[in-house]
Design an enzyme around this catalytic site. Structure first.
Site, PDB file in Angstrom:
ATOM      1  N   LYS A  55      13.348   5.687 -13.799  1.00  0.00           N
ATOM      2  CA  LYS A  55      14.586   6.473 -13.898  1.00  0.00           C
ATOM      3  C   LYS A  55      15.788   5.596 -13.558  1.00  0.00           C
ATOM      4  O   LYS A  55      15.632   4.510 -12.987  1.00  0.00           O
ATOM      5  CB  LYS A  55      14.499   7.661 -12.950  1.00  0.00           C
ATOM      6  CG  LYS A  55      14.321   7.268 -11.482  1.00  0.00           C
ATOM      7  CD  LYS A  55      14.001   8.458 -10.608  1.00  0.00           C
ATOM      8  CE  LYS A  55      13.828   8.040  -9.162  1.00  0.00           C
ATOM      9  NZ  LYS A  55      13.404   9.184  -8.319  1.00  0.00           N
ATOM     10  N   ARG A 153      14.100  20.926  -2.346  1.00  0.00           N
ATOM     11  CA  ARG A 153      15.039  20.302  -3.279  1.00  0.00           C
ATOM     12  C   ARG A 153      14.598  20.671  -4.687  1.00  0.00           C
ATOM     13  O   ARG A 153      15.071  21.621  -5.258  1.00  0.00           O
ATOM     14  CB  ARG A 153      15.032  18.788  -3.025  1.00  0.00           C
ATOM     15  CG  ARG A 153      16.090  18.006  -3.752  1.00  0.00           C
ATOM     16  CD  ARG A 153      15.900  16.502  -3.610  1.00  0.00           C
ATOM     17  NE  ARG A 153      14.710  16.025  -4.322  1.00  0.00           N
ATOM     18  CZ  ARG A 153      14.399  14.757  -4.529  1.00  0.00           C
ATOM     19  NH1 ARG A 153      15.194  13.802  -4.072  1.00  0.00           N
ATOM     20  NH2 ARG A 153      13.308  14.406  -5.187  1.00  0.00           N
ATOM     21  N   TYR A 282      43.809  -6.738   1.616  1.00  0.00           N
ATOM     22  CA  TYR A 282      44.555  -5.495   1.842  1.00  0.00           C
ATOM     23  C   TYR A 282      44.504  -5.073   3.308  1.00  0.00           C
ATOM     24  O   TYR A 282      43.445  -5.078   3.941  1.00  0.00           O
ATOM     25  CB  TYR A 282      43.961  -4.372   0.996  1.00  0.00           C
ATOM     26  CG  TYR A 282      44.209  -4.532  -0.486  1.00  0.00           C
ATOM     27  CD1 TYR A 282      45.508  -4.758  -0.973  1.00  0.00           C
ATOM     28  CD2 TYR A 282      43.167  -4.449  -1.393  1.00  0.00           C
ATOM     29  CE1 TYR A 282      45.736  -4.897  -2.331  1.00  0.00           C
ATOM     30  CE2 TYR A 282      43.383  -4.575  -2.756  1.00  0.00           C
ATOM     31  CZ  TYR A 282      44.675  -4.798  -3.220  1.00  0.00           C
ATOM     32  OH  TYR A 282      44.893  -4.932  -4.561  1.00  0.00           O
ATOM     33  N   MET A 330      38.306  -4.079  -5.486  1.00  0.00           N
ATOM     34  CA  MET A 330      37.630  -3.624  -6.699  1.00  0.00           C
ATOM     35  C   MET A 330      36.968  -4.784  -7.443  1.00  0.00           C
ATOM     36  O   MET A 330      35.832  -4.674  -7.906  1.00  0.00           O
ATOM     37  CB  MET A 330      38.613  -2.917  -7.634  1.00  0.00           C
ATOM     38  CG  MET A 330      37.940  -2.369  -8.890  1.00  0.00           C
ATOM     39  SD  MET A 330      39.085  -1.626 -10.052  1.00  0.00           S
ATOM     40  CE  MET A 330      39.521  -0.122  -9.195  1.00  0.00           C
TER      41      MET A 330
HETATM   42  C1  LIG Z   1      12.165   8.831  -7.681  1.00  0.00           C
HETATM   43  C2  LIG Z   1      10.942   9.631  -7.643  1.00  0.00           C
HETATM   44  C3  LIG Z   1       9.700   8.998  -7.442  1.00  0.00           C
HETATM   45  C4  LIG Z   1       9.589   7.534  -7.102  1.00  0.00           C
HETATM   46  O1  LIG Z   1       9.803   7.378  -5.719  1.00  0.00           O
HETATM   47  P1  LIG Z   1       9.885   5.913  -5.071  1.00  0.00           P
HETATM   48  O2  LIG Z   1      10.116   6.147  -3.642  1.00  0.00           O
HETATM   49  O3  LIG Z   1      11.044   5.268  -5.739  1.00  0.00           O
HETATM   50  O4  LIG Z   1       8.612   5.239  -5.373  1.00  0.00           O
HETATM   51  C5  LIG Z   1       8.561   9.768  -7.525  1.00  0.00           C
HETATM   52  N1  LIG Z   1       8.623  11.087  -7.791  1.00  0.00           N
HETATM   53  C6  LIG Z   1       9.797  11.744  -7.958  1.00  0.00           C
HETATM   54  C7  LIG Z   1       9.783  13.209  -8.239  1.00  0.00           C
HETATM   55  C8  LIG Z   1      10.989  11.037  -7.885  1.00  0.00           C
HETATM   56  O5  LIG Z   1      12.156  11.675  -8.051  1.00  0.00           O
END
Ligand SMILES: *Cc1c(COP(=O)(O)O)cnc(C)c1O
Length: 402
Positions: A55, A153, A282, A330
């Site tokens: 992801k 969550r 700055y 920046m």
């Molecule tokens: C991001 C995520 C993972 C991976 O977790 P890591 O700690 O990065 O290995 C696994 N399952 C879900 C649902 C996630 O959102």
């Protein structure tokens, strides 16, 4: 597609022909696919099956590159947060089993059906949307029922789980849905918080029992992520979903076996010698204590260096750690290099992977954040250089051939 920038720049003839010359003039993000390959092999050795989570553009390092490298080194499948990310992988020619887990129930799930992407189902609404898309295309969609095991969550709240399992079984009988997995996610894996993880695991086991009692036969039970593979063997089940570990982030802080996969360097673009008591940048948040040399680097918070690390962060100059002077701007930062004979064109390691260079974890500590946030925030302005993984070892011969 996010990978476009890396492809374009990877094929930038200047980078290909002379990476050293480019590093002397531009900030460079070096993506170490050799490290991703190593990390995948380490993690695969401790998991039953490995889902590589790519992801957020492979944690910022290029989803397609990280996915291919992981699949070549022991991962069997891929996971992403959204269908858009899944489709990007499919369009790049990646054919491995793929799961997407964070789509809105109102999303058109036709893409999942058309591209052969499994979807996570945390609610009755998601189940309906998936079944509807499959029926419309006269196909079957593979789903993983997603139980909230204690994050509050994402996932299905336990109170709604029995109804979700029953509805999923009805959808299976109707022929549009196949439940191939049950998944959960640990809230406290990184801290290896024993009590919370044991409670989550019990919740998961009960959830799987419910699913089976409803007549479902999920072949893949998956709960753990990177931290679980590294430190919680009781959460292994059939498969582990690992993201951070692939790119070298050890969320438990206990396993130096993983290798950092991202390096950032920057050239010195200007130097100046100043006396004591000079305010830098700055608001003059830094004042020189003695006569010194200041070196200017052309990268800042737009490139992913956190402002909150100002006043603490260090970089590696001529083999020495030297502090940033003043606030991260920046586009630029200033380094107090002391009496080092630094010249324009010298290359400074801002984020390193080994030796005395500051690591992503150092930066996260200075900024009060997670290495994940820094990695996914590295900007598009950095030139990307991709170090390929070594060719994967040939598969072991079956015993009768030995
Ligand atoms: C991001 C995520 C993972 C991976 O977790 P890591 O700690 O990065 O290995 C696994 N399952 C879900 C649902 C996630 O959102």
């Amino acid at each position: 597609m996010p990978s476009t920038s890396s492809d374009v720049l990877l094929h930038d003839p200047r980078v290909a022909a002379d990476p050293v010359a480019v590093a002397r003039t531009r900030p460079v993000l070096t993506v170490r696919l050799d490290a991703v390959a190593h990390n995948t092999r380490v993690l695969a050795a401790s998991a039953r099956r490995l889902m590589a989570v790519v992801k957020a553009d492979g944690f910022g390092l290029g989803a397609v590159d990280v996915a291919r490298t992981a699949l070549d080194n022991g991962a069997q499948s891929l996971g992403v947060a959204t269908l858009a990310e899944a489709v990007e992988l499919r369009l790049a020619g990646v054919r491995a089993p793929l799961l997407s887990w964070l789509d809105a129930p109102g999303a058109d799930l036709s893409d999942a059906v058309l591209h052969g992407v499994d979807v996570a189902v945390p609610s009755a609404e998601h189940l309906k949307a998936a079944a509807w898309a499959a029926r419309r295309l006269d196909r079957v969609v593979d789903v993983h029922l997603y139980l909230d095991c204690g994050t509050a969550r994402d996932g299905c709240p336990p109170a709604l789980w029995p109804d979700l399992c029953a509805a999923a079984r009805r959808a299976e009988r109707a022929g549009s849905v196949r439940v191939v997995g049950v998944m959960g996610h640990l809230a406290c894996a990184a801290g290896l918080h024993a009590e919370a993880n044991a409670a989550a695991t019990r919740r998961f086991v009960r959830g799987v029992e419910h699913a089976r009692a409803a007549g479902l036969r999920p072949a893949l039970r998956h709960l753990g992520s990177t931290a679980a593979v590294l430190g919680l063997p009781a959460t292994a089940f059939d498969m582990s979903r690992v993201g951070a570990g692939l790119v070298g982030i050890d969320t438990t802080g206990r396993h130096p076996v993983l290798r950092g996969a991202a390096q950032v360097t920057a050239p010195v673009v200007q130097v100046r010698d100043v006396g004591a008591g000079v305010g830098v940048g700055y608001d003059h948040t830094y004042r020189t204590a003695a006569p010194t040399r200041l070196a200017l680097l052309p990268l800042g918070y737009a490139d992913g260096l956190p402002v909150s690390a100002s006043g603490r962060a260090e970089v590696l100059v001529h083999g020495r750690r030297r502090p940033l002077a003043g606030r991260v701007s920046m586009d630029q930062v200033v380094v107090d290099v002391g009496d080092l004979p630094v010249q324009p064109g010298d290359v400074v390691t801002v984020i390193g992977t080994d030796g005395p260079a500051p690591t992503l974890t150092d930066w996260a500590g200075w900024a009060g954040t997670l290495p994940h946030e820094l990695l996914t925030g590295l900007g598009r302005r950095l030139v990307r250089r991709v170090v390929p993984a070594p060719p994967s070892p040939p598969p072991a011969l079956p015993e009768e051939h030995l």
